[in-house]
Design a protein around this motif. Sequence first.
Motif, PDB file in Angstrom:
ATOM      1  N   PRO A 169       0.815  -1.224   0.000  1.00 26.89           N
ATOM      2  CA  PRO A 169       0.000   0.000   0.000  1.00 26.89           C
ATOM      3  C   PRO A 169       0.850   1.276   0.000  1.00 26.89           C
ATOM      4  O   PRO A 169       0.501   2.257  -0.664  1.00 26.89           O
ATOM      5  CB  PRO A 169      -0.828  -0.142   1.275  1.00 26.89           C
ATOM      6  CG  PRO A 169      -0.950  -1.626   1.477  1.00 26.89           C
ATOM      7  CD  PRO A 169       0.372  -2.180   1.028  1.00 26.89           C
ATOM      8  N   ALA A 170       1.964   1.261   0.740  1.00 24.45           N
ATOM      9  CA  ALA A 170       2.827   2.443   0.780  1.00 24.45           C
ATOM     10  C   ALA A 170       3.446   2.712  -0.585  1.00 24.45           C
ATOM     11  O   ALA A 170       3.560   3.869  -1.017  1.00 24.45           O
ATOM     12  CB  ALA A 170       3.914   2.271   1.827  1.00 24.45           C
ATOM     13  N   ARG A 171       3.835   1.669  -1.290  1.00 26.61           N
ATOM     14  CA  ARG A 171       4.423   1.855  -2.610  1.00 26.61           C
ATOM     15  C   ARG A 171       3.365   2.279  -3.632  1.00 26.61           C
ATOM     16  O   ARG A 171       3.664   3.031  -4.564  1.00 26.61           O
ATOM     17  CB  ARG A 171       5.152   0.584  -3.043  1.00 26.61           C
ATOM     18  CG  ARG A 171       6.529   0.446  -2.360  1.00 26.61           C
ATOM     19  CD  ARG A 171       7.263  -0.787  -2.807  1.00 26.61           C
ATOM     20  NE  ARG A 171       8.676  -0.703  -2.418  1.00 26.61           N
ATOM     21  CZ  ARG A 171       9.367  -1.715  -1.885  1.00 26.61           C
ATOM     22  NH1 ARG A 171       8.775  -2.885  -1.669  1.00 26.61           N
ATOM     23  NH2 ARG A 171      10.637  -1.554  -1.570  1.00 26.61           N
ATOM     24  N   ARG A 172       2.141   1.802  -3.471  1.00 22.12           N
ATOM     25  CA  ARG A 172       1.080   2.273  -4.358  1.00 22.12           C
ATOM     26  C   ARG A 172       0.842   3.766  -4.160  1.00 22.12           C
ATOM     27  O   ARG A 172       0.727   4.519  -5.135  1.00 22.12           O
ATOM     28  CB  ARG A 172      -0.215   1.499  -4.115  1.00 22.12           C
ATOM     29  CG  ARG A 172      -1.345   1.979  -5.018  1.00 22.12           C
ATOM     30  CD  ARG A 172      -2.627   1.197  -4.864  1.00 22.12           C
ATOM     31  NE  ARG A 172      -3.629   1.686  -5.787  1.00 22.12           N
ATOM     32  CZ  ARG A 172      -3.728   1.365  -7.069  1.00 22.12           C
ATOM     33  NH1 ARG A 172      -2.868   0.510  -7.592  1.00 22.12           N
ATOM     34  NH2 ARG A 172      -4.675   1.881  -7.837  1.00 22.12           N
ATOM     35  N   ARG A 173       0.800   4.204  -2.907  1.00 21.31           N
ATOM     36  CA  ARG A 173       0.605   5.625  -2.648  1.00 21.31           C
ATOM     37  C   ARG A 173       1.779   6.439  -3.168  1.00 21.31           C
ATOM     38  O   ARG A 173       1.603   7.551  -3.697  1.00 21.31           O
ATOM     39  CB  ARG A 173       0.400   5.856  -1.147  1.00 21.31           C
ATOM     40  CG  ARG A 173       0.178   7.320  -0.773  1.00 21.31           C
ATOM     41  CD  ARG A 173      -1.019   7.896  -1.494  1.00 21.31           C
ATOM     42  NE  ARG A 173      -1.199   9.327  -1.203  1.00 21.31           N
ATOM     43  CZ  ARG A 173      -1.694  10.197  -2.068  1.00 21.31           C
ATOM     44  NH1 ARG A 173      -2.076   9.805  -3.283  1.00 21.31           N
ATOM     45  NH2 ARG A 173      -1.825  11.463  -1.717  1.00 21.31           N
ATOM     46  N   GLN A 174       2.982   5.900  -3.065  1.00 14.75           N
ATOM     47  CA  GLN A 174       4.159   6.565  -3.612  1.00 14.75           C
ATOM     48  C   GLN A 174       3.992   6.774  -5.115  1.00 14.75           C
ATOM     49  O   GLN A 174       4.282   7.856  -5.637  1.00 14.75           O
ATOM     50  CB  GLN A 174       5.394   5.714  -3.323  1.00 14.75           C
ATOM     51  CG  GLN A 174       6.680   6.199  -3.966  1.00 14.75           C
ATOM     52  CD  GLN A 174       7.855   5.296  -3.621  1.00 14.75           C
ATOM     53  OE1 GLN A 174       8.628   5.589  -2.722  1.00 14.75           O
ATOM     54  NE2 GLN A 174       7.976   4.185  -4.326  1.00 14.75           N
ATOM     55  N   GLU A 205       2.922  -2.695  -9.835  1.00 18.78           N
ATOM     56  CA  GLU A 205       1.763  -1.918 -10.265  1.00 18.78           C
ATOM     57  C   GLU A 205       2.117  -0.443 -10.478  1.00 18.78           C
ATOM     58  O   GLU A 205       1.378   0.284 -11.138  1.00 18.78           O
ATOM     59  CB  GLU A 205       0.641  -2.032  -9.242  1.00 18.78           C
ATOM     60  CG  GLU A 205       0.963  -1.430  -7.878  1.00 18.78           C
ATOM     61  CD  GLU A 205      -0.191  -1.533  -6.895  1.00 18.78           C
ATOM     62  OE1 GLU A 205      -1.340  -1.692  -7.329  1.00 18.78           O
ATOM     63  OE2 GLU A 205       0.074  -1.445  -5.677  1.00 18.78           O
ATOM     64  N   THR A 206       3.238  -0.013  -9.948  1.00 22.37           N
ATOM     65  CA  THR A 206       3.680   1.374 -10.140  1.00 22.37           C
ATOM     66  C   THR A 206       3.722   1.753 -11.614  1.00 22.37           C
ATOM     67  O   THR A 206       3.327   2.862 -11.995  1.00 22.37           O
ATOM     68  CB  THR A 206       5.073   1.567  -9.505  1.00 22.37           C
ATOM     69  OG1 THR A 206       4.939   1.528  -8.083  1.00 22.37           O
ATOM     70  CG2 THR A 206       5.694   2.895  -9.913  1.00 22.37           C
ATOM     71  N   PHE A 207       4.188   0.846 -12.461  1.00 24.16           N
ATOM     72  CA  PHE A 207       4.362   1.184 -13.875  1.00 24.16           C
ATOM     73  C   PHE A 207       3.020   1.332 -14.592  1.00 24.16           C
ATOM     74  O   PHE A 207       2.906   2.109 -15.534  1.00 24.16           O
ATOM     75  CB  PHE A 207       5.276   0.166 -14.545  1.00 24.16           C
ATOM     76  CG  PHE A 207       6.640   0.126 -13.910  1.00 24.16           C
ATOM     77  CD1 PHE A 207       7.528   1.168 -14.094  1.00 24.16           C
ATOM     78  CD2 PHE A 207       7.011  -0.915 -13.064  1.00 24.16           C
ATOM     79  CE1 PHE A 207       8.770   1.172 -13.476  1.00 24.16           C
ATOM     80  CE2 PHE A 207       8.243  -0.928 -12.441  1.00 24.16           C
ATOM     81  CZ  PHE A 207       9.127   0.125 -12.645  1.00 24.16           C
ATOM     82  N   GLY A 208       2.007   0.618 -14.129  1.00 22.31           N
ATOM     83  CA  GLY A 208       0.668   0.824 -14.662  1.00 22.31           C
ATOM     84  C   GLY A 208       0.110   2.179 -14.260  1.00 22.31           C
ATOM     85  O   GLY A 208      -0.528   2.864 -15.065  1.00 22.31           O
ATOM     86  N   ILE A 209       0.361   2.575 -13.014  1.00 19.51           N
ATOM     87  CA  ILE A 209      -0.098   3.883 -12.528  1.00 19.51           C
ATOM     88  C   ILE A 209       0.579   5.006 -13.311  1.00 19.51           C
ATOM     89  O   ILE A 209      -0.054   5.988 -13.710  1.00 19.51           O
ATOM     90  CB  ILE A 209       0.174   4.006 -11.018  1.00 19.51           C
ATOM     91  CG1 ILE A 209      -0.711   3.023 -10.249  1.00 19.51           C
ATOM     92  CG2 ILE A 209      -0.045   5.437 -10.528  1.00 19.51           C
ATOM     93  CD1 ILE A 209      -0.345   2.863  -8.785  1.00 19.51           C
ATOM     94  N   LEU A 210       1.882   4.860 -13.561  1.00 19.73           N
ATOM     95  CA  LEU A 210       2.608   5.881 -14.317  1.00 19.73           C
ATOM     96  C   LEU A 210       2.243   5.865 -15.800  1.00 19.73           C
ATOM     97  O   LEU A 210       2.255   6.905 -16.457  1.00 19.73           O
ATOM     98  CB  LEU A 210       4.109   5.698 -14.125  1.00 19.73           C
ATOM     99  CG  LEU A 210       4.605   5.896 -12.684  1.00 19.73           C
ATOM    100  CD1 LEU A 210       6.085   5.543 -12.566  1.00 19.73           C
ATOM    101  CD2 LEU A 210       4.357   7.319 -12.202  1.00 19.73           C
ATOM    102  N   ALA A 211       1.881   4.685 -16.329  1.00 18.53           N
ATOM    103  CA  ALA A 211       1.429   4.612 -17.728  1.00 18.53           C
ATOM    104  C   ALA A 211       0.134   5.392 -17.917  1.00 18.53           C
ATOM    105  O   ALA A 211      -0.110   5.955 -18.994  1.00 18.53           O
ATOM    106  CB  ALA A 211       1.246   3.159 -18.141  1.00 18.53           C
ATOM    107  N   GLU A 212      -0.694   5.451 -16.883  1.00 18.38           N
ATOM    108  CA  GLU A 212      -1.960   6.178 -16.969  1.00 18.38           C
ATOM    109  C   GLU A 212      -1.752   7.683 -17.160  1.00 18.38           C
ATOM    110  O   GLU A 212      -2.650   8.372 -17.646  1.00 18.38           O
ATOM    111  CB  GLU A 212      -2.802   5.913 -15.720  1.00 18.38           C
ATOM    112  CG  GLU A 212      -3.334   4.480 -15.622  1.00 18.38           C
ATOM    113  CD  GLU A 212      -4.059   4.225 -14.326  1.00 18.38           C
ATOM    114  OE1 GLU A 212      -4.173   5.160 -13.491  1.00 18.38           O
ATOM    115  OE2 GLU A 212      -4.521   3.074 -14.131  1.00 18.38           O
ATOM    116  N   VAL A 213      -0.565   8.179 -16.774  1.00 20.23           N
ATOM    117  CA  VAL A 213      -0.267   9.605 -17.008  1.00 20.23           C
ATOM    118  C   VAL A 213       0.724   9.767 -18.166  1.00 20.23           C
ATOM    119  O   VAL A 213       1.371  10.809 -18.306  1.00 20.23           O
ATOM    120  CB  VAL A 213       0.252  10.299 -15.726  1.00 20.23           C
ATOM    121  CG1 VAL A 213      -0.831  10.267 -14.650  1.00 20.23           C
ATOM    122  CG2 VAL A 213       1.538   9.669 -15.203  1.00 20.23           C
ATOM    123  N   GLY A 214       0.848   8.714 -18.978  1.00 25.01           N
ATOM    124  CA  GLY A 214       1.581   8.829 -20.232  1.00 25.01           C
ATOM    125  C   GLY A 214       3.055   8.511 -20.196  1.00 25.01           C
ATOM    126  O   GLY A 214       3.773   8.870 -21.134  1.00 25.01           O
TER     127      GLY A 214
END
Length: 268
Positions: A169-174, A205-214
């Motif tokens: 969870p901490a890394r997702r929030r990061q 999952e970080t890379f999916g979150i960052l992919a969402e912002v291009g």
Amino acid sequence: MAVVVRIASVNAWGGALFDQLAGWLPESGADVVCLQEVTRTPGLSGWTRFADEHRSLPQRADLLRDVQVALPGHQAIFVASDAGPVADGEGVRHRQDFGVATLIADHLPVIGVDSAFVHGEFADHVEWSVADRPRVALAVRTADRAAGRPVWIVQVHGLRDPAGKADSPARRRQAERLAELVVRIRGPRDLVVLCGDFNLRPESETFGILAEVGLTDLVGEADTRTSHYGKPVRHASYLLVSDIAAVKNFDIMAAPEVSDHRALILDL
């Protein structure tokens, strides 16, 4: 297409391999150098020792000043994530700032600077903690004069967890905070480069979150460690861009070894 900007990113390991690092920096040809694990102890030079419950490591007393000497034609911007005690060669304790530094060549204009804590807030430790230390991202904006557009270079030293590099969870929030920073600072014509020691596996999952912002990762499952790192998981450092077409060349530097991390080198 001519090379306009060379960007290099490496976790400097507190300068543990300082002679190699200082020798490589001026030869790298990097216009922008993003360094993680940078130390700063004003008024003190030479070596110190960092220690927490799990580790004891040699560190430069003022790596920020050291790299400024190695790169006199670059402007340095430093942001501290936290601070704590280190000991000099006589055992005397000093308070040392710890964070990230971006050095940008004098021929490039600095047209914007921003930062944001992506985990926690600044902490002045009585003793260094092993886990849950604050993490800060530093963003510097310059101008790609040939392409006629601004470039944001964002770097981060991601959360370290003694349990490993798995998602949490901490890394997702990061990741969410990193994405929020990118969205907040980016103009409609801006190219964004995001780099650093993320302390993550490639499947995070970080890379999916960052992919969402291009943002698209260039590293994937490549080995980003050197022979100075003995653990089996060889993933840590990454570099992402908002426009793949702007990439002329990307390299994960196997030699020389200037840290326990390999340097990432991007030519735009």
